[in-house]
Design a protein around this motif. Structure first.
Motif, PDB file in Angstrom:
ATOM      1  N   LEU A 170      14.376   5.758  14.379  1.00 20.79           N
ATOM      2  CA  LEU A 170      15.200   5.503  13.198  1.00 20.79           C
ATOM      3  C   LEU A 170      16.391   6.447  13.123  1.00 20.79           C
ATOM      4  O   LEU A 170      17.151   6.401  12.166  1.00 20.79           O
ATOM      5  CB  LEU A 170      14.346   5.647  11.930  1.00 20.79           C
ATOM      6  N   GLU A 171      16.558   7.255  14.135  1.00 21.41           N
ATOM      7  CA  GLU A 171      17.635   8.238  14.115  1.00 21.41           C
ATOM      8  C   GLU A 171      18.943   7.643  14.592  1.00 21.41           C
ATOM      9  O   GLU A 171      19.004   6.959  15.611  1.00 21.41           O
ATOM     10  CB  GLU A 171      17.256   9.443  14.978  1.00 21.41           C
ATOM     11  N   ASN A 172      19.990   7.902  13.795  1.00 21.45           N
ATOM     12  CA  ASN A 172      21.356   7.525  14.153  1.00 21.45           C
ATOM     13  C   ASN A 172      21.486   6.029  14.445  1.00 21.45           C
ATOM     14  O   ASN A 172      22.123   5.628  15.413  1.00 21.45           O
ATOM     15  CB  ASN A 172      21.857   8.362  15.328  1.00 21.45           C
ATOM     16  N   THR A 173      20.867   5.215  13.610  1.00 27.57           N
ATOM     17  CA  THR A 173      20.929   3.760  13.750  1.00 27.57           C
ATOM     18  C   THR A 173      20.900   3.135  12.362  1.00 27.57           C
ATOM     19  O   THR A 173      20.636   3.815  11.372  1.00 27.57           O
ATOM     20  CB  THR A 173      19.768   3.231  14.621  1.00 27.57           C
ATOM     21  N   ASP A 174      21.160   1.856  12.273  1.00 26.89           N
ATOM     22  CA  ASP A 174      21.070   1.155  10.993  1.00 26.89           C
ATOM     23  C   ASP A 174      19.601   0.958  10.635  1.00 26.89           C
ATOM     24  O   ASP A 174      18.814   0.517  11.470  1.00 26.89           O
ATOM     25  CB  ASP A 174      21.769  -0.203  11.073  1.00 26.89           C
ATOM     26  N   VAL A 175      19.264   1.287   9.397  1.00 24.28           N
ATOM     27  CA  VAL A 175      17.877   1.157   8.941  1.00 24.28           C
ATOM     28  C   VAL A 175      17.819   0.296   7.686  1.00 24.28           C
ATOM     29  O   VAL A 175      18.822   0.059   7.021  1.00 24.28           O
ATOM     30  CB  VAL A 175      17.229   2.537   8.655  1.00 24.28           C
ATOM     31  N   VAL A 176      16.610  -0.146   7.392  1.00 17.78           N
ATOM     32  CA  VAL A 176      16.338  -0.851   6.141  1.00 17.78           C
ATOM     33  C   VAL A 176      15.311  -0.025   5.382  1.00 17.78           C
ATOM     34  O   VAL A 176      14.284   0.377   5.932  1.00 17.78           O
ATOM     35  CB  VAL A 176      15.794  -2.274   6.394  1.00 17.78           C
ATOM     36  N   GLY A 189       0.779  -1.233   0.000  1.00 18.40           N
ATOM     37  CA  GLY A 189       0.000   0.000   0.000  1.00 18.40           C
ATOM     38  C   GLY A 189       0.808   1.279   0.000  1.00 18.40           C
ATOM     39  O   GLY A 189       0.240   2.365  -0.143  1.00 18.40           O
ATOM     40  N   HIS A 190       2.139   1.194   0.149  1.00 17.19           N
ATOM     41  CA  HIS A 190       2.985   2.395   0.140  1.00 17.19           C
ATOM     42  C   HIS A 190       4.248   2.117  -0.662  1.00 17.19           C
ATOM     43  O   HIS A 190       4.709   0.974  -0.736  1.00 17.19           O
ATOM     44  CB  HIS A 190       3.351   2.825   1.559  1.00 17.19           C
ATOM     45  N   THR A 191       4.833   3.149  -1.215  1.00 14.65           N
ATOM     46  CA  THR A 191       6.026   3.007  -2.047  1.00 14.65           C
ATOM     47  C   THR A 191       7.255   2.666  -1.225  1.00 14.65           C
ATOM     48  O   THR A 191       8.066   1.830  -1.615  1.00 14.65           O
ATOM     49  CB  THR A 191       6.299   4.319  -2.819  1.00 14.65           C
ATOM     50  N   VAL A 192       7.436   3.326  -0.102  1.00 14.38           N
ATOM     51  CA  VAL A 192       8.634   3.147   0.723  1.00 14.38           C
ATOM     52  C   VAL A 192       8.249   2.938   2.173  1.00 14.38           C
ATOM     53  O   VAL A 192       7.311   3.576   2.673  1.00 14.38           O
ATOM     54  CB  VAL A 192       9.575   4.374   0.599  1.00 14.38           C
ATOM     55  N   TRP A 193       8.963   2.049   2.821  1.00 13.08           N
ATOM     56  CA  TRP A 193       8.872   1.843   4.261  1.00 13.08           C
ATOM     57  C   TRP A 193      10.286   1.909   4.809  1.00 13.08           C
ATOM     58  O   TRP A 193      11.234   1.520   4.131  1.00 13.08           O
ATOM     59  CB  TRP A 193       8.295   0.468   4.582  1.00 13.08           C
ATOM     60  N   VAL A 194      10.431   2.389   6.026  1.00 13.93           N
ATOM     61  CA  VAL A 194      11.735   2.411   6.677  1.00 13.93           C
ATOM     62  C   VAL A 194      11.579   1.754   8.041  1.00 13.93           C
ATOM     63  O   VAL A 194      10.673   2.110   8.800  1.00 13.93           O
ATOM     64  CB  VAL A 194      12.278   3.844   6.849  1.00 13.93           C
ATOM     65  N   THR A 195      12.462   0.797   8.317  1.00 11.50           N
ATOM     66  CA  THR A 195      12.433   0.122   9.618  1.00 11.50           C
ATOM     67  C   THR A 195      13.823   0.099  10.197  1.00 11.50           C
ATOM     68  O   THR A 195      14.822   0.200   9.477  1.00 11.50           O
ATOM     69  CB  THR A 195      11.915  -1.330   9.511  1.00 11.50           C
ATOM     70  N   ARG A 196      13.883  -0.038  11.494  1.00 10.43           N
ATOM     71  CA  ARG A 196      15.158  -0.272  12.157  1.00 10.43           C
ATOM     72  C   ARG A 196      15.627  -1.661  11.750  1.00 10.43           C
ATOM     73  O   ARG A 196      14.834  -2.577  11.601  1.00 10.43           O
ATOM     74  CB  ARG A 196      14.979  -0.181  13.664  1.00 10.43           C
ATOM     75  N   GLN A 197      16.910  -1.817  11.533  1.00 12.31           N
ATOM     76  CA  GLN A 197      17.447  -3.085  11.058  1.00 12.31           C
ATOM     77  C   GLN A 197      17.411  -4.147  12.152  1.00 12.31           C
ATOM     78  O   GLN A 197      17.909  -3.936  13.250  1.00 12.31           O
ATOM     79  CB  GLN A 197      18.884  -2.883  10.560  1.00 12.31           C
ATOM     80  N   HIS A 198      16.758  -5.283  11.838  1.00  8.48           N
ATOM     81  CA  HIS A 198      16.726  -6.461  12.703  1.00  8.48           C
ATOM     82  C   HIS A 198      16.924  -7.675  11.805  1.00  8.48           C
ATOM     83  O   HIS A 198      16.208  -7.830  10.814  1.00  8.48           O
ATOM     84  CB  HIS A 198      15.381  -6.585  13.439  1.00  8.48           C
ATOM     85  N   GLY A 221       4.071  -9.277   8.727  1.00  5.73           N
ATOM     86  CA  GLY A 221       5.305  -8.612   8.343  1.00  5.73           C
ATOM     87  C   GLY A 221       5.351  -7.165   8.785  1.00  5.73           C
ATOM     88  O   GLY A 221       5.353  -6.847   9.968  1.00  5.73           O
ATOM     89  N   MET A 222       5.344  -6.277   7.805  1.00  7.15           N
ATOM     90  CA  MET A 222       5.634  -4.862   8.028  1.00  7.15           C
ATOM     91  C   MET A 222       4.785  -4.204   9.108  1.00  7.15           C
ATOM     92  O   MET A 222       5.318  -3.491   9.960  1.00  7.15           O
ATOM     93  CB  MET A 222       5.491  -4.106   6.706  1.00  7.15           C
ATOM     94  N   THR A 223       3.475  -4.382   9.086  1.00  8.06           N
ATOM     95  CA  THR A 223       2.647  -3.670  10.068  1.00  8.06           C
ATOM     96  C   THR A 223       2.947  -4.134  11.494  1.00  8.06           C
ATOM     97  O   THR A 223       2.832  -3.340  12.431  1.00  8.06           O
ATOM     98  CB  THR A 223       1.147  -3.818   9.765  1.00  8.06           C
ATOM     99  N   ARG A 224       3.343  -5.367  11.661  1.00  6.58           N
ATOM    100  CA  ARG A 224       3.753  -5.831  12.994  1.00  6.58           C
ATOM    101  C   ARG A 224       5.105  -5.252  13.377  1.00  6.58           C
ATOM    102  O   ARG A 224       5.342  -4.927  14.531  1.00  6.58           O
ATOM    103  CB  ARG A 224       3.796  -7.354  13.045  1.00  6.58           C
ATOM    104  N   TRP A 225       6.010  -5.164  12.410  1.00 11.91           N
ATOM    105  CA  TRP A 225       7.347  -4.657  12.702  1.00 11.91           C
ATOM    106  C   TRP A 225       7.325  -3.198  13.158  1.00 11.91           C
ATOM    107  O   TRP A 225       8.108  -2.815  14.017  1.00 11.91           O
ATOM    108  CB  TRP A 225       8.240  -4.761  11.475  1.00 11.91           C
ATOM    109  N   ILE A 226       6.456  -2.394  12.554  1.00 10.36           N
ATOM    110  CA  ILE A 226       6.459  -0.961  12.891  1.00 10.36           C
ATOM    111  C   ILE A 226       5.575  -0.641  14.088  1.00 10.36           C
ATOM    112  O   ILE A 226       5.548   0.494  14.539  1.00 10.36           O
ATOM    113  CB  ILE A 226       6.071  -0.091  11.683  1.00 10.36           C
ATOM    114  N   ALA A 227       4.870  -1.630  14.619  1.00  4.54           N
ATOM    115  CA  ALA A 227       3.942  -1.384  15.735  1.00  4.54           C
ATOM    116  C   ALA A 227       4.650  -0.866  16.983  1.00  4.54           C
ATOM    117  O   ALA A 227       4.064  -0.111  17.766  1.00  4.54           O
ATOM    118  CB  ALA A 227       3.165  -2.656  16.059  1.00  4.54           C
ATOM    119  N   ASP A 228       5.925  -1.238  17.166  1.00  3.02           N
ATOM    120  CA  ASP A 228       6.652  -0.766  18.352  1.00  3.02           C
ATOM    121  C   ASP A 228       7.227   0.637  18.175  1.00  3.02           C
ATOM    122  O   ASP A 228       7.791   1.204  19.098  1.00  3.02           O
ATOM    123  CB  ASP A 228       7.755  -1.749  18.733  1.00  3.02           C
ATOM    124  N   ASP A 229       7.101   1.226  16.981  1.00  2.00           N
ATOM    125  CA  ASP A 229       7.502   2.602  16.695  1.00  2.00           C
ATOM    126  C   ASP A 229       8.934   2.906  17.135  1.00  2.00           C
ATOM    127  O   ASP A 229       9.203   3.914  17.784  1.00  2.00           O
ATOM    128  CB  ASP A 229       6.520   3.587  17.336  1.00  2.00           C
TER     129      ASP A 229
END
Length: 172
Positions: A118-124, A79-88, A107-115
């Motif tokens: 994303l600052e100064n860390t490894d992201v995907v 449903g979206h072009t880009v998602w950004v998550t903290r790397q796990h 997948g994605m909606t569960r991963w971002i639920a903990d909010d």
């Protein structure tokens, strides 16, 4: 056109940081030529900008299905072009391990639920790309290949154009 832009040719870019996973879902905007950069805030080049990798999309067609369809419910990442998550390490499949056999998103909606921040860390950076195939007579019985692509370009890694020191090509 304005006093600051009398000829109407100025191009201005806006930067909108994605600070946490609750801000992670972004959509392409053709009118604004939206791109995304993954920036290293701890380094600065000679012109005062942070080095980054810039994602330049091309095949960013939104899904042509209702968000209530089973396909969308088990893979809302489309449903979206880009998602950004903290790397796990364990977060590898944005539609879950078995998207065609489930009825909900694992997948994605569960991963971002903990909010997570994303600052100064490894992201995907998850780029969702694709096209919609509108069938034609020419597609039967053998369908041709459609090609889609995107660019991931270094942005600000160098203090100047590295090709400036390339020796000239003399042809006599």
């Amino acid at each position: 056109m304005s006093d600051d832009n009398p000829h109407g040719l100025a191009v201005v870019t806006d930067t909108t940081p994605i600070r946490s996973e609750s801000e992670a879902a972004r959509d392409f905007n053709w009118a604004a030529q939206r791109t995304w950069k993954v920036v290293n805030p701890n380094r600065v080049n000679a012109v005062g900008t942070n080095p980054a990798y810039q994602l330049i999309p091309s095949a960013s067609i939104p899904p042509l299905m209702d968000p209530g369809t089973p396909q969308y419910l088990r893979a809302p990442v489309i449903g979206h072009t880009v998602w950004v998550t903290r790397q796990h390490e364990e977060e590898r499949w944005p539609c879950g391990d078995y998207p065609t056999q489930s009825t909900v998103d694992h997948g994605m909606t569960r991963w971002i639920a903990d909010d997570e921040s994303l600052e100064n860390t490894d992201v995907v950076l998850w780029y969702v790309f694709g096209i919609h195939h509108v069938t034609r007579v020419e597609d039967w019985p053998v369908m041709p290949v459609d090609t889609i692509a995107f660019w991931l370009k270094p942005f600000g890694f160098f203090d100047r154009n590295p090709a400036l020191d390339v020796a000239p090509n003399h042809r006599d």
